[in-house]
Design a protein around this motif. Structure first.
Motif, PDB file in Angstrom:
ATOM      1  N   ALA A 169       0.826  -1.209   0.000  1.00  0.00           N
ATOM      2  CA  ALA A 169       0.000   0.000   0.000  1.00  0.00           C
ATOM      3  C   ALA A 169       0.860   1.260   0.000  1.00  0.00           C
ATOM      4  N   LEU A 170       1.925   1.273   0.802  1.00  0.00           N
ATOM      5  CA  LEU A 170       2.819   2.424   0.845  1.00  0.00           C
ATOM      6  C   LEU A 170       3.530   2.631  -0.483  1.00  0.00           C
ATOM      7  N   GLU A 171       3.921   1.544  -1.094  1.00  0.00           N
ATOM      8  CA  GLU A 171       4.711   1.611  -2.325  1.00  0.00           C
ATOM      9  C   GLU A 171       3.898   2.043  -3.542  1.00  0.00           C
ATOM     10  N   HIS A 172       2.603   1.700  -3.558  1.00  0.00           N
ATOM     11  CA  HIS A 172       1.841   1.864  -4.805  1.00  0.00           C
ATOM     12  C   HIS A 172       0.683   2.849  -4.711  1.00  0.00           C
ATOM     13  N   ALA A 173       0.632   3.611  -3.617  1.00  0.00           N
ATOM     14  CA  ALA A 173      -0.385   4.666  -3.539  1.00  0.00           C
ATOM     15  C   ALA A 173      -0.224   5.656  -4.687  1.00  0.00           C
ATOM     16  N   GLY A 174       1.023   5.918  -5.054  1.00  0.00           N
ATOM     17  CA  GLY A 174       1.286   6.838  -6.152  1.00  0.00           C
ATOM     18  C   GLY A 174       0.875   6.309  -7.506  1.00  0.00           C
ATOM     19  N   ASP A 175       0.630   5.007  -7.593  1.00  0.00           N
ATOM     20  CA  ASP A 175       0.130   4.399  -8.836  1.00  0.00           C
ATOM     21  C   ASP A 175      -1.388   4.363  -8.876  1.00  0.00           C
ATOM     22  N   ASN A 176      -2.028   5.009  -7.894  1.00  0.00           N
ATOM     23  CA  ASN A 176      -3.486   4.983  -7.771  1.00  0.00           C
ATOM     24  C   ASN A 176      -3.984   3.551  -7.527  1.00  0.00           C
ATOM     25  N   ILE A 177      -3.199   2.794  -6.769  1.00  0.00           N
ATOM     26  CA  ILE A 177      -3.566   1.423  -6.418  1.00  0.00           C
ATOM     27  C   ILE A 177      -3.665   1.316  -4.908  1.00  0.00           C
ATOM     28  N   ARG A 178      -4.835   0.905  -4.438  1.00  0.00           N
ATOM     29  CA  ARG A 178      -5.049   0.706  -3.007  1.00  0.00           C
ATOM     30  C   ARG A 178      -4.905  -0.775  -2.667  1.00  0.00           C
ATOM     31  N   VAL A 179      -4.362  -1.062  -1.476  1.00  0.00           N
ATOM     32  CA  VAL A 179      -4.129  -2.446  -1.036  1.00  0.00           C
ATOM     33  C   VAL A 179      -4.586  -2.576   0.408  1.00  0.00           C
ATOM     34  N   ASN A 180      -5.554  -3.443   0.654  1.00  0.00           N
ATOM     35  CA  ASN A 180      -6.072  -3.654   1.996  1.00  0.00           C
ATOM     36  C   ASN A 180      -6.217  -5.137   2.291  1.00  0.00           C
ATOM     37  N   ALA A 181      -6.352  -5.461   3.570  1.00  0.00           N
ATOM     38  CA  ALA A 181      -6.526  -6.850   3.990  1.00  0.00           C
ATOM     39  C   ALA A 181      -7.759  -6.987   4.868  1.00  0.00           C
ATOM     40  N   ILE A 182      -8.361  -8.170   4.813  1.00  0.00           N
ATOM     41  CA  ILE A 182      -9.514  -8.503   5.649  1.00  0.00           C
ATOM     42  C   ILE A 182      -9.136  -9.681   6.539  1.00  0.00           C
ATOM     43  N   GLY A 183      -9.549  -9.617   7.796  1.00  0.00           N
ATOM     44  CA  GLY A 183      -9.261 -10.697   8.741  1.00  0.00           C
ATOM     45  C   GLY A 183     -10.537 -11.362   9.241  1.00  0.00           C
ATOM     46  N   PRO A 184     -11.041 -12.360   8.531  1.00  0.00           N
ATOM     47  CA  PRO A 184     -12.228 -13.064   9.023  1.00  0.00           C
ATOM     48  C   PRO A 184     -11.885 -13.952  10.220  1.00  0.00           C
ATOM     49  N   ALA A 185     -12.862 -14.143  11.086  1.00  0.00           N
ATOM     50  CA  ALA A 185     -12.756 -15.157  12.141  1.00  0.00           C
ATOM     51  C   ALA A 185     -13.243 -16.482  11.541  1.00  0.00           C
ATOM     52  N   PHE A 186     -13.835 -17.341  12.327  1.00  0.00           N
ATOM     53  CA  PHE A 186     -14.327 -18.620  11.814  1.00  0.00           C
ATOM     54  C   PHE A 186     -15.647 -18.385  11.083  1.00  0.00           C
ATOM     55  N   ILE A 187     -15.651 -18.716   9.813  1.00  0.00           N
ATOM     56  CA  ILE A 187     -16.798 -18.460   8.939  1.00  0.00           C
ATOM     57  C   ILE A 187     -17.464 -19.780   8.572  1.00  0.00           C
ATOM     58  N   HIS A 188     -18.791 -19.776   8.604  1.00  0.00           N
ATOM     59  CA  HIS A 188     -19.549 -20.997   8.319  1.00  0.00           C
ATOM     60  C   HIS A 188     -19.598 -21.242   6.808  1.00  0.00           C
ATOM     61  N   THR A 189     -18.763 -22.135   6.341  1.00  0.00           N
ATOM     62  CA  THR A 189     -18.692 -22.490   4.927  1.00  0.00           C
ATOM     63  C   THR A 189     -18.957 -23.985   4.761  1.00  0.00           C
ATOM     64  N   PRO A 190     -19.182 -24.457   3.542  1.00  0.00           N
ATOM     65  CA  PRO A 190     -19.366 -25.893   3.326  1.00  0.00           C
ATOM     66  C   PRO A 190     -18.188 -26.725   3.842  1.00  0.00           C
ATOM     67  N   LEU A 191     -16.989 -26.151   3.815  1.00  0.00           N
ATOM     68  CA  LEU A 191     -15.813 -26.860   4.313  1.00  0.00           C
ATOM     69  C   LEU A 191     -15.928 -27.123   5.818  1.00  0.00           C
ATOM     70  N   ILE A 192     -16.491 -26.170   6.544  1.00  0.00           N
ATOM     71  CA  ILE A 192     -16.717 -26.349   7.982  1.00  0.00           C
ATOM     72  C   ILE A 192     -17.671 -27.512   8.224  1.00  0.00           C
ATOM     73  N   ASP A 193     -18.768 -27.539   7.471  1.00  0.00           N
ATOM     74  CA  ASP A 193     -19.750 -28.620   7.637  1.00  0.00           C
ATOM     75  C   ASP A 193     -19.161 -29.978   7.278  1.00  0.00           C
ATOM     76  N   GLU A 194     -18.259 -29.972   6.300  1.00  0.00           N
ATOM     77  CA  GLU A 194     -17.673 -31.223   5.838  1.00  0.00           C
ATOM     78  C   GLU A 194     -16.706 -31.817   6.858  1.00  0.00           C
ATOM     79  N   HIS A 195     -15.994 -30.970   7.581  1.00  0.00           N
ATOM     80  CA  HIS A 195     -14.911 -31.460   8.435  1.00  0.00           C
ATOM     81  C   HIS A 195     -15.186 -31.373   9.940  1.00  0.00           C
ATOM     82  N   LEU A 196     -16.186 -30.591  10.354  1.00  0.00           N
ATOM     83  CA  LEU A 196     -16.418 -30.402  11.778  1.00  0.00           C
ATOM     84  C   LEU A 196     -17.844 -30.788  12.156  1.00  0.00           C
ATOM     85  N   ASP A 197     -17.988 -31.553  13.220  1.00  0.00           N
ATOM     86  CA  ASP A 197     -19.320 -31.939  13.677  1.00  0.00           C
ATOM     87  C   ASP A 197     -19.988 -30.771  14.401  1.00  0.00           C
TER      88      ASP A 197
END
Length: 248
Positions: A169-197
């Motif tokens: 983000a610091l390096e490419h702000a001048g290129d009009n490019i934004r860079v961000n991150a998302i931090g999800p916690a435990f999300i209910h997905t099909p993979l959760i249902d498949e592997h966890l009771d």
């Protein structure tokens, strides 16, 4: 808030299911031309057909730089330009204490969850410079800011994603490019249902202040906001979607 992406091409990796699919669906519904990427071509094609709105499928092993470069080239060739990339593809890896952690699992998790995000960011930025700007959203995790026993490779990779995001983000702000991150916690997905009771899922839910698992749509909503012009002054940030997990 009416968020639109008409005329924009956005790549989503790991988009055949779970969080990636929810993001791809929301983007397509909002007018984006979505490149649905997954390690499995058949799964990517099935997801693209489900999404509709002109979505295109492309298999990609994000741990291989040449595959990620080819993915970005595909997006530009097929649609004319790249305006955004969501680096979502990831794996869990082995469960073991650091002193016993399998080296092959370490290499694989770092290769997908950290190097794969770097490759997507690197090649995505190169293409978006030619477009005149764009947005990168990296899907990290709550484990980009806290530890978790027996998941050293995953935790290390996700911490790395947060640092990578801030530097880019610091390096490419001048290129009009934004860079961000998302931090999800435990999300209910099909993979959760498949592997966890049910009992294990309930135990995980209790680790969050809101006493439930998150929904893929809740991550997708934030991702689309960060990709949009409404977030034009947001870059280098790490945004939690964690039901209060890290506040405790």
């Amino acid at each position: 808030m009416d968020i639109r992406f008409d005329g924009r091409t956005i790549i989503v990796t790991g988009a055949a299911s779970g969080i990636g699919l929810a993001i791809a669906e929301r983007l397509a519904e909002s007018g984006a031309r979505v490149i649905v990427s997954d390690i499995d071509q058949a799964a990517a094609e099935a997801a693209a057909e489900r999404i509709g709105h002109g979505a295109l499928a492309r298999a990609c092993d994000v741990s291989k730089p040449e595959a990620v470069e080819a993915l970005v080239d595909f997006a530009v060739t097929e649609t004319g330009a790249l305006h955004g990339i969501v680096n979502n593809a990831g794996i869990g890896g082995a469960q073991a204490a650091t002193g016993d952690y399998p080296l092959d699992s370490w290499d694989k998790v770092i290769g997908v969850n950290l190097s794969g995000v770097f490759y997507g960011t690197r090649y995505g930025i190169a293409a978006m410079r030619k477009t005149g700007g764009g947005v990168v959203v990296n899907i990290a995790s709550i484990l980009g800011s806290v530890g978790f026993a027996n998941s050293v490779a995953y935790v290390a990779a996700k911490h790395g994603v947060v640092g990578l995001t801030k530097s880019a983000a610091l390096e490419h702000a001048g290129d009009n490019i934004r860079v961000n991150a998302i931090g999800p916690a435990f999300i209910h997905t099909p993979l959760i249902d498949e592997h966890l009771d049910d009992a294990t899922q309930q135990a995980l839910a209790q680790m969050h202040a809101m006493k439930r698992l998150g929904k893929p749509s809740e991550v997708a909503d934030l991702c689309c906001y960060l990709l949009s012009d409404q977030a034009s002054f947001i870059t280098g940030s790490y945004h939690l979607v964690d039901g209060g997990y890290t506040a405790q």
